[in-house]
Design a protein around this motif. Structure first.
Motif, PDB file in Angstrom:
ATOM      1  N   GLY A 142     -44.941  -8.347  32.069  1.00  0.00           N
ATOM      2  CA  GLY A 142     -45.743  -9.231  32.914  1.00  0.00           C
ATOM      3  C   GLY A 142     -46.825  -8.505  33.713  1.00  0.00           C
ATOM      4  N   MET A 143     -46.908  -7.201  33.558  1.00  0.00           N
ATOM      5  CA  MET A 143     -47.866  -6.413  34.336  1.00  0.00           C
ATOM      6  C   MET A 143     -49.116  -6.092  33.529  1.00  0.00           C
ATOM      7  N   VAL A 144     -50.188  -5.862  34.243  1.00  0.00           N
ATOM      8  CA  VAL A 144     -51.395  -5.301  33.659  1.00  0.00           C
ATOM      9  C   VAL A 144     -51.329  -3.801  33.961  1.00  0.00           C
ATOM     10  N   LYS A 145     -51.653  -3.400  35.193  1.00  0.00           N
ATOM     11  CA  LYS A 145     -51.455  -2.018  35.633  1.00  0.00           C
ATOM     12  C   LYS A 145     -49.990  -1.895  36.029  1.00  0.00           C
ATOM     13  N   LEU A 146     -49.347  -0.811  35.602  1.00  0.00           N
ATOM     14  CA  LEU A 146     -47.933  -0.645  35.908  1.00  0.00           C
ATOM     15  C   LEU A 146     -47.730  -0.320  37.384  1.00  0.00           C
ATOM     16  N   ASP A 147     -46.700  -0.951  37.952  1.00  0.00           N
ATOM     17  CA  ASP A 147     -46.373  -0.840  39.368  1.00  0.00           C
ATOM     18  C   ASP A 147     -44.978  -0.234  39.475  1.00  0.00           C
ATOM     19  N   ILE A 148     -44.912   1.015  39.926  1.00  0.00           N
ATOM     20  CA  ILE A 148     -43.648   1.736  39.965  1.00  0.00           C
ATOM     21  C   ILE A 148     -42.623   1.026  40.847  1.00  0.00           C
ATOM     22  N   ALA A 149     -43.033   0.586  42.035  1.00  0.00           N
ATOM     23  CA  ALA A 149     -42.097  -0.083  42.942  1.00  0.00           C
ATOM     24  C   ALA A 149     -41.532  -1.342  42.307  1.00  0.00           C
ATOM     25  N   ALA A 150     -42.347  -2.121  41.639  1.00  0.00           N
ATOM     26  CA  ALA A 150     -41.877  -3.359  40.997  1.00  0.00           C
ATOM     27  C   ALA A 150     -40.952  -3.038  39.826  1.00  0.00           C
ATOM     28  N   LEU A 151     -41.234  -1.975  39.085  1.00  0.00           N
ATOM     29  CA  LEU A 151     -40.360  -1.562  37.980  1.00  0.00           C
ATOM     30  C   LEU A 151     -39.008  -1.099  38.517  1.00  0.00           C
ATOM     31  N   GLU A 152     -39.025  -0.342  39.614  1.00  0.00           N
ATOM     32  CA  GLU A 152     -37.776   0.105  40.234  1.00  0.00           C
ATOM     33  C   GLU A 152     -36.981  -1.077  40.772  1.00  0.00           C
ATOM     34  N   ALA A 153     -37.662  -2.054  41.345  1.00  0.00           N
ATOM     35  CA  ALA A 153     -36.980  -3.254  41.847  1.00  0.00           C
ATOM     36  C   ALA A 153     -36.320  -4.005  40.692  1.00  0.00           C
ATOM     37  N   ALA A 154     -37.017  -4.106  39.566  1.00  0.00           N
ATOM     38  CA  ALA A 154     -36.440  -4.780  38.391  1.00  0.00           C
ATOM     39  C   ALA A 154     -35.216  -4.023  37.886  1.00  0.00           C
ATOM     40  N   ALA A 155     -35.268  -2.713  37.938  1.00  0.00           N
ATOM     41  CA  ALA A 155     -34.123  -1.909  37.481  1.00  0.00           C
ATOM     42  C   ALA A 155     -32.903  -2.134  38.375  1.00  0.00           C
ATOM     43  N   ARG A 156     -33.152  -2.309  39.660  1.00  0.00           N
ATOM     44  CA  ARG A 156     -32.032  -2.569  40.592  1.00  0.00           C
ATOM     45  C   ARG A 156     -31.458  -3.970  40.426  1.00  0.00           C
ATOM     46  N   GLY A 157     -32.249  -4.856  39.835  1.00  0.00           N
ATOM     47  CA  GLY A 157     -31.776  -6.217  39.619  1.00  0.00           C
ATOM     48  C   GLY A 157     -32.050  -7.076  40.771  1.00  0.00           C
TER      49      GLY A 157
END
Length: 157
Positions: A142-157
């Motif tokens: 769902g991202m255009v530019k990758l967002d590390i914080a949002a990816l980490e949040a998704a990993a945490r669930g």
């Protein structure tokens, strides 16, 4: 046949219409360990413009060829840059889009010269481990530019 006394070298040749030199100058401006190593001019006359531009980016060798309009760069081949921080993602993203680049998805963009790039945070492979890969992949898609914080949040669930 290769000279057995010399190791072969591999480099990537990028075909441009007539923008090899400005493209190489932009790319070399983005990385500390980058330089233009040679410019060959049409008819050996600098006023005629560059024909080939040799440059290195972080130890990788490239040639920019001003070959005319019959071949175009495409996203089928891209340069992937792995960086540590969101600030590095943001800096490269902005610089490569400046002057007419086009965003794509999932960390991909096309710069103003037509070359495709992937700007990837070093954290991504770690976040794509088996137990959480579905959530991280869904967020990334769902991202255009990758967002590390949002990816980490998704990993945490």
């Amino acid at each position: 046949m290769l000279d057995p006394k010399q190791d072969p070298e591999i480099s990537t040749c990028l075909w441009f219409d007539d923008q090899a030199e400005p493209a190489a100058r932009l790319y070399c401006s983005l990385f500390d360990d980058a330089e233009i190593t040679n410019i060959s001019y049409k008819g050996r006359d600098p006023a005629a413009g560059a024909f080939m531009v040799a440059f290195t980016l972080i130890g990788q060798k490239y040639w920019g060829l001003n070959g005319g309009p019959h071949c175009k760069l495409s996203p089928a081949a891209s340069i992937s840059v792995t960086v540590d921080t969101q600030a590095e993602v943001d800096r490269l993203w902005a610089a490569l889009l400046s002057g007419g680049g086009v965003e794509s998805r999932c960390g991909w963009l096309t710069d103003p010269f037509g070359l495709s790039w992937q700007i990837i945070p070093r954290a991504l492979p770690r976040l794509l481990t088996a137990d959480r890969s579905g959530r991280v992949m869904q967020a990334m898609m769902g991202m255009v530019k990758l967002d590390i914080a949002a990816l980490e949040a998704a990993a945490r669930g």
